[in-house]
Design a protein around this motif. Structure first.
Motif, PDB file in Angstrom:
ATOM      1  N   LEU A 150       1.060  -0.964  -0.160  1.00  0.00           N
ATOM      2  CA  LEU A 150       0.025  -0.076  -0.443  1.00  0.00           C
ATOM      3  C   LEU A 150       1.231   1.160   0.075  1.00  0.00           C
ATOM      4  CD1 LEU A 150      -2.829  -1.053   2.302  1.00  0.00           C
ATOM      5  CD2 LEU A 150      -2.865  -0.444   0.258  1.00  0.00           C
ATOM      6  N   ALA A 151       2.424   0.858   0.403  1.00  0.00           N
ATOM      7  CA  ALA A 151       2.704   2.388   0.612  1.00  0.00           C
ATOM      8  C   ALA A 151       3.160   2.716  -0.884  1.00  0.00           C
ATOM      9  CB  ALA A 151       4.135   2.353   1.405  1.00  0.00           C
ATOM     10  N   ASP A 152       3.669   1.909  -2.025  1.00  0.00           N
ATOM     11  CA  ASP A 152       3.685   1.984  -3.440  1.00  0.00           C
ATOM     12  C   ASP A 152       2.224   2.533  -4.109  1.00  0.00           C
ATOM     13  OD1 ASP A 152       5.598   2.581  -5.438  1.00  0.00           O
ATOM     14  OD2 ASP A 152       3.904   0.987  -5.878  1.00  0.00           O
ATOM     15  N   LEU A 153       1.028   2.336  -3.279  1.00  0.00           N
ATOM     16  CA  LEU A 153       0.649   2.502  -4.499  1.00  0.00           C
ATOM     17  C   LEU A 153      -0.388   3.764  -4.196  1.00  0.00           C
ATOM     18  CD1 LEU A 153      -1.739  -0.519  -4.065  1.00  0.00           C
ATOM     19  CD2 LEU A 153      -1.539   0.466  -6.646  1.00  0.00           C
ATOM     20  N   VAL A 154      -0.154   4.306  -2.749  1.00  0.00           N
ATOM     21  CA  VAL A 154      -0.455   5.464  -2.296  1.00  0.00           C
ATOM     22  C   VAL A 154       0.134   6.349  -2.329  1.00  0.00           C
ATOM     23  CG1 VAL A 154      -1.112   6.758  -0.225  1.00  0.00           C
ATOM     24  CG2 VAL A 154      -1.776   4.617   0.121  1.00  0.00           C
ATOM     25  N   GLY A 155       1.795   5.982  -2.512  1.00  0.00           N
ATOM     26  CA  GLY A 155       2.351   7.017  -2.553  1.00  0.00           C
ATOM     27  C   GLY A 155       2.740   8.075  -3.735  1.00  0.00           C
ATOM     28  N   ARG A 156       2.051   6.715  -5.280  1.00  0.00           N
ATOM     29  CA  ARG A 156       1.949   7.189  -6.554  1.00  0.00           C
ATOM     30  C   ARG A 156       1.034   8.218  -6.659  1.00  0.00           C
ATOM     31  NH1 ARG A 156       5.140   4.246 -10.021  1.00  0.00           N
ATOM     32  NH2 ARG A 156       6.513   2.105  -9.143  1.00  0.00           N
ATOM     33  N   ARG A 157       0.124   7.703  -6.183  1.00  0.00           N
ATOM     34  CA  ARG A 157      -0.888   8.354  -5.763  1.00  0.00           C
ATOM     35  C   ARG A 157      -1.125   9.490  -5.496  1.00  0.00           C
ATOM     36  NH1 ARG A 157      -4.618  11.006  -7.855  1.00  0.00           N
ATOM     37  NH2 ARG A 157      -7.237  10.864  -7.400  1.00  0.00           N
ATOM     38  N   TRP A 158      -0.288   9.951  -4.127  1.00  0.00           N
ATOM     39  CA  TRP A 158      -0.735  11.015  -3.660  1.00  0.00           C
ATOM     40  C   TRP A 158       0.460  12.119  -2.922  1.00  0.00           C
ATOM     41  CZ3 TRP A 158      -4.682   7.278  -2.262  1.00  0.00           C
ATOM     42  CH2 TRP A 158      -6.062   7.546  -3.110  1.00  0.00           C
ATOM     43  N   GLY A 159       1.547  10.789  -3.653  1.00  0.00           N
ATOM     44  CA  GLY A 159       2.795  11.532  -2.911  1.00  0.00           C
ATOM     45  C   GLY A 159       3.794  12.227  -3.704  1.00  0.00           C
ATOM     46  N   SER A 160       3.224  13.059  -3.922  1.00  0.00           N
ATOM     47  CA  SER A 160       3.754  14.477  -3.946  1.00  0.00           C
ATOM     48  C   SER A 160       4.962  15.091  -2.838  1.00  0.00           C
ATOM     49  CB  SER A 160       3.236  15.954  -4.334  1.00  0.00           C
ATOM     50  OG  SER A 160       2.345  16.481  -3.208  1.00  0.00           O
ATOM     51  N   ALA A 161       4.767  15.156  -2.127  1.00  0.00           N
ATOM     52  CA  ALA A 161       6.340  15.103  -0.606  1.00  0.00           C
ATOM     53  C   ALA A 161       7.322  14.417  -0.473  1.00  0.00           C
ATOM     54  CB  ALA A 161       5.440  16.300   0.043  1.00  0.00           C
TER      55      ALA A 161
END
Length: 246
Positions: A150-161
């Motif tokens: 989930l770190a990768d999925l969430v990071g790719r979607r909302w991980g601008s910072a």
């Protein structure tokens, strides 16, 4: 466990359990392979759904097996067989475009020889070493599956910072790693503890804070700029700390 009322012979129960576990895991993989090949879901999503879902499905299937010591070896045959297939596909010995599409980032079959192969090896080792006799194996597997996936999925979607020192990872991705990793690990360790596999344990509050400490450590390790080794580094961290705390 679940099959015990239907079998008087433990070997027969474990044989049936092995078949059911293999069929369930293979069905999950093939469904996602087919969805990715038909472009119903994206390549990255299919890869991460395999990463997230395979572990919990497999660990739940441990309840199909008998208490006999040999059960762990039969259970380990499932990830061993699937991992061997991954290796053959990655090496080009077996032609399986659907599997390559579902498990690789770029469509290069050789990518399967890294992350997916390490993932399978971790499952084999944790099953053989820890099985249902210690919470450490389940703790490590759930942190790797739920947290890292989930770190990768969430990071790719909302991980601008992005994280300082590692532009490939983000603050929101690390947050997802911590929260999801803790949630998956706590639920599964607490569930198997409640079933009585680990003897008198620390209780829910004890499981919660111990799991939180391990999840935090695994999150810090996952944030390091080490490419394609998360499945190994997270597992080793969880195993070492889990052994100390549990």
């Amino acid at each position: 466990m679940w099959l015990a009322p239907y079998f008087e012979n433990a070997w027969l129960q474990d044989a049936v359990a092995t078949i059911l576990t293999f069929a369930t895991a293979l069905a999950w993989l093939r469904i996602l392979d087919a969805l990715a090949a038909r472009k119903v879901i994206g390549q990255n999503l299919s890869r991460k759904l395999i990463h997230i879902g395979t572990g919990p499905i497999f660990v739940l299937c441990w309840n199909l097996f008998s208490p006999q010591p040999a059960a762990r070896f039969l259970a380990a045959l499932v990830p061993l067989a699937i991992t061997a297939q991954f290796a053959l596909v990655g090496a080009g010995v077996i032609k399986d475009p659907a599997a390559v599409q579902a498990m690789s980032r770029t469509g290069d079959r050789r990518e399967i020889l890294r992350g997916p192969l390490y993932y399978g090896i971790v499952f084999v080792v944790c099953t053989l070493v820890y099985w249902r006799t210690s919470p450490v194996g389940i703790l490590a597997l759930m942190l790797m599956c739920g947290g890292d996936g989930l770190a990768d999925l969430v990071g790719r979607r909302w991980g601008s910072a992005k994280l300082p020192g590692n532009p490939a990872k983000s603050w929101v991705g690390s947050g997802a790693m911590l929260v999801a990793g803790f949630a998956f690990a706590f639920v599964f360790v607490a569930y198997f503890s409640r079933l009585g596999f680990f003897g008198p344990g620390p209780g829910l509050s004890g499981v919660a804070w111990r799991t939180a400490v391990v999840a935090l450590a695994a999150t810090l390790v996952e944030a390091l700029p080490i490419r394609d080794l998360d499945n190994l580094t997270i597992t080793v961290t969880a195993v070492v700390l889990g052994t100390i705390l549990f």
